[in-house]
Write a protein that holds these residues in place. Structure first.
Motif, short mmCIF file in Angstrom:
data_model
loop_
_atom_site.label_atom_id
_atom_site.label_comp_id
_atom_site.label_asym_id
_atom_site.label_seq_id
_atom_site.Cartn_x
_atom_site.Cartn_y
_atom_site.Cartn_z
N LYS A 17 0.03 -1.37 -0.11
CA LYS A 17 -0.33 -0.10 0.10
C LYS A 17 1.11 1.14 0.11
N GLY A 18 0.14 2.06 -0.31
CA GLY A 18 1.24 3.33 -0.08
C GLY A 18 0.26 4.11 -0.29
N GLU A 19 0.82 6.13 -0.01
CA GLU A 19 0.02 7.02 0.10
C GLU A 19 1.23 8.13 0.06
N GLY A 20 0.99 9.08 -1.07
CA GLY A 20 1.72 10.42 -1.93
C GLY A 20 2.66 9.42 -1.94
N THR A 21 4.33 9.91 -1.31
CA THR A 21 5.25 9.03 -1.25
C THR A 21 5.76 7.54 -0.73
N VAL A 22 4.97 7.75 -0.05
CA VAL A 22 5.23 6.64 0.96
C VAL A 22 4.48 6.32 1.07
N VAL A 23 5.52 4.24 0.71
CA VAL A 23 4.61 2.76 0.52
C VAL A 23 5.06 2.14 1.65
N PHE A 24 4.72 1.10 1.73
CA PHE A 24 5.27 -0.10 3.13
C PHE A 24 4.60 -1.18 1.90
N ASP A 25 6.27 -2.49 2.51
CA ASP A 25 5.64 -3.98 2.13
C ASP A 25 4.65 -4.92 2.56
N THR A 26 4.90 -5.89 2.55
CA THR A 26 4.21 -6.94 3.26
C THR A 26 4.72 -7.37 4.01
N ASN A 27 5.90 -6.49 4.56
CA ASN A 27 5.99 -6.95 6.39
C ASN A 27 5.09 -5.46 6.74
N GLY A 28 5.47 -4.66 6.50
CA GLY A 28 4.79 -3.84 7.07
C GLY A 28 6.46 -2.49 6.90
N LYS A 29 7.32 -2.55 6.51
CA LYS A 29 8.13 -2.01 5.79
C LYS A 29 8.27 -0.49 5.74
N ARG A 30 8.40 0.44 5.50
CA ARG A 30 8.28 1.71 4.71
C ARG A 30 9.37 2.10 4.63
N TYR A 31 9.46 2.62 3.11
CA TYR A 31 9.64 3.35 2.12
C TYR A 31 9.12 4.98 1.43
N LEU A 32 10.75 5.62 1.19
CA LEU A 32 10.62 6.73 0.63
C LEU A 32 10.01 6.28 -0.65
N ASP A 33 9.03 6.39 -1.59
CA ASP A 33 9.01 5.87 -3.25
C ASP A 33 9.78 7.25 -4.27
N PHE A 34 11.13 7.02 -4.31
CA PHE A 34 11.45 8.14 -5.84
C PHE A 34 11.70 7.01 -7.50
N THR A 35 11.17 6.25 -7.22
CA THR A 35 10.54 5.53 -8.69
C THR A 35 9.43 5.76 -9.74
N SER A 36 8.19 5.91 -8.02
CA SER A 36 7.08 6.31 -8.69
C SER A 36 6.69 5.49 -9.96
N GLY A 37 6.99 4.13 -9.90
CA GLY A 37 6.27 3.45 -11.04
C GLY A 37 6.87 3.67 -12.18
N ILE A 38 8.28 4.11 -12.04
CA ILE A 38 9.06 4.79 -13.13
C ILE A 38 8.71 5.82 -13.80
N ALA A 39 8.63 6.42 -12.83
CA ALA A 39 7.50 7.84 -13.34
C ALA A 39 6.42 8.36 -13.45
N VAL A 40 5.74 6.82 -13.25
CA VAL A 40 4.19 7.19 -13.53
C VAL A 40 3.26 7.64 -12.47
N CYS A 41 3.21 7.52 -11.31
CA CYS A 41 2.39 7.38 -10.28
C CYS A 41 2.79 9.52 -9.96
N SER A 42 2.61 10.21 -11.09
CA SER A 42 2.92 11.31 -10.52
C SER A 42 2.23 11.83 -10.07
N LEU A 43 1.36 12.03 -9.62
CA LEU A 43 0.61 12.60 -7.98
C LEU A 43 0.33 11.81 -7.08
N GLY A 44 1.36 10.69 -7.25
CA GLY A 44 1.70 9.80 -5.59
C GLY A 44 0.79 9.36 -5.93
N HIS A 45 1.16 8.25 -4.78
CA HIS A 45 0.12 6.93 -4.47
C HIS A 45 -1.16 7.06 -4.12
N ALA A 46 -2.47 6.68 -4.63
CA ALA A 46 -3.24 6.92 -4.31
C ALA A 46 -4.37 8.41 -3.65
#
Length: 377
Positions: A17-46
């Protein structure tokens, strides 16, 4: 091993799951997503506006096919060409499809077949787009490619002048080579392309699949040059995460793509169009684009302050590449994952940073700190 073909070198992370720039994996670990799905999620996640657009449209109509009129497509096309030299749009589902359409349109309109493309370019993995791509690793193993593509060194004016004549249908290029190392078109090269196209009646195709829709700080990256392309291919950021692509073309091309010459079953479907219109309404706002440029300047400054002098920073807007002193970057990418920052390579020796255009200054600070700790120590 599961039931999937193993054609992706997947990282051992499953994003849940994700919101804005932040995403979480299935283990609950938090990441800053500086891939944006390879320049796709232009307005961030959700993004709330995209979520609402999908919800609203899903309750009305998902698909009806291009056998019928589409007011949504008409509105989106008008929004994309407004205040540009371009006049018409065709919608499909991806960047590769967009580039296939661009190649077909150029060859049909001119009656010529030869297209100049460039080393280290990437235009997609379908046969036409793959044949236009200037990287052997993409093309090897598939047998004879589509003929009549002439591959030249990027930003080499003399090499271009030696091959470009009135037998050429089109020149096709990216304003910034995303997969090829975040290499930008030089001012000299852009000027030469413009003059050569005008002199020899050559069409210009600009692949804005990765650079378009605000990624480089303007609506389209070509707007920062002297170039006025006849055809522009778009995708990735256009849908903010929903699959949609397309081409934009000048008025002279209108009669070339007449009924029956090209088509797609799902292209321009109501869901994709509703999302893309929402994305455009946000990103093509002058204040939004100004904010992208300000964040870009801030990110570049922070990187320059944090990295050794032999590290290079190139690109525009929020499409930046960091060259790590000429060393292979794959181990750095893995360590960044472990530290909670998702990035992507651009060739073997450049790390690409593609945060959502909505990234905050606080998130930039956090990302640069992780970047510095991993790359420098």
């Amino acid at each position: 091993m599961g039931a999937l073909f193993q054609n992706y070198a997947r990282r051992p992370i499953a994003i849940d799951k994700g919101e804005g720039t932040v995403v979480f994996d299935t283990n609950g670990k938090r990441y800053l997503d500086f891939t944006s799905g390879i320049a796709v999620c232009s307005l961030g996640h959700a993004h709330p506006a995209i979520v609402k657009a999908i919800q609203d449209q899903s309750e009305k109509l998902w698909h009806i096919s291009n056998l019928f009129e589409s007011p949504g497509q008409e509105q989106l096309a008008a929004s994309l060409v407004k205040d540009t030299h371009l006049s018409y749009a065709f919608f499909c589902n991806s960047g590769a499809e967009a580039n296939e359409a661009a190649i077909k349109l150029a060859r049909k309109h001119t009656g010529k077949h030869r297209i100049i493309v460039f080393e280290q370019s990437f235009h997609g993995r379908t046969f036409g787009a793959m044949s236009a791509t200037g990287q052997d690793k993409v093309r090897n193993g598939f047998g004879p490619l589509v003929s009549e593509f002439i591959t030249l060194p990027f930003n080499d004016v003399e090499a271009l002048k030696a091959k470009a004549d009135d037998s050429i249908a089109a020149i096709m290029l990216e304003m910034i080579q995303g997969e090829g190392g975040v290499n930008a078109v030089s001012e000299e090269f852009a000027t030469a392309i413009k003059e050569i196209c005008e002199t020899n009646n050559i069409l210009l195709i600009v692949d804005e699949v990765q650079t378009g829709i605000g990624r480089t700080g303007t609506r389209f990256a070509y707007e920062q040059t002297v170039l006025k392309p006849n055809i522009v291919s778009i995708a990735k950021g256009l849908g903010g995460g929903f699959p949609i692509g397309g081409i934009l073309g000048t008025a002279e091309l209108f009669n070339t793509f007449n009924a029956g010459t090209h088509g797609t079953t799902f292209g321009g479907n109501p869901l994709g169009v509703a999302v893309a219109q929402t994305v455009i309404d946000h990103i093509f706002d002058e204040a939004f684009l100004q904010a992208v440029n300000e964040k870009s300047a801030y990110l570049v400054k922070k990187l320059q302050e944090s990295l050794p002098e032999n590290y290079t920073i190139q690109g525009k807007g929020l499409m930046l590449g960091v060259g790590c002193g000429g060393v292979e970057v794959a181990p750095f990418i893995t360590k960044l994952d472990e530290a909670g920052l998702l990035a992507v390579a651009a060739g073997p020796k450049v790390i690409r940073l593609l945060p959502p255009l909505t990234v905050s200054y606080e998130e930039i600070d956090e990302a640069v700190e992780i970047f510095k700790n991993v790359l420098v120590g």
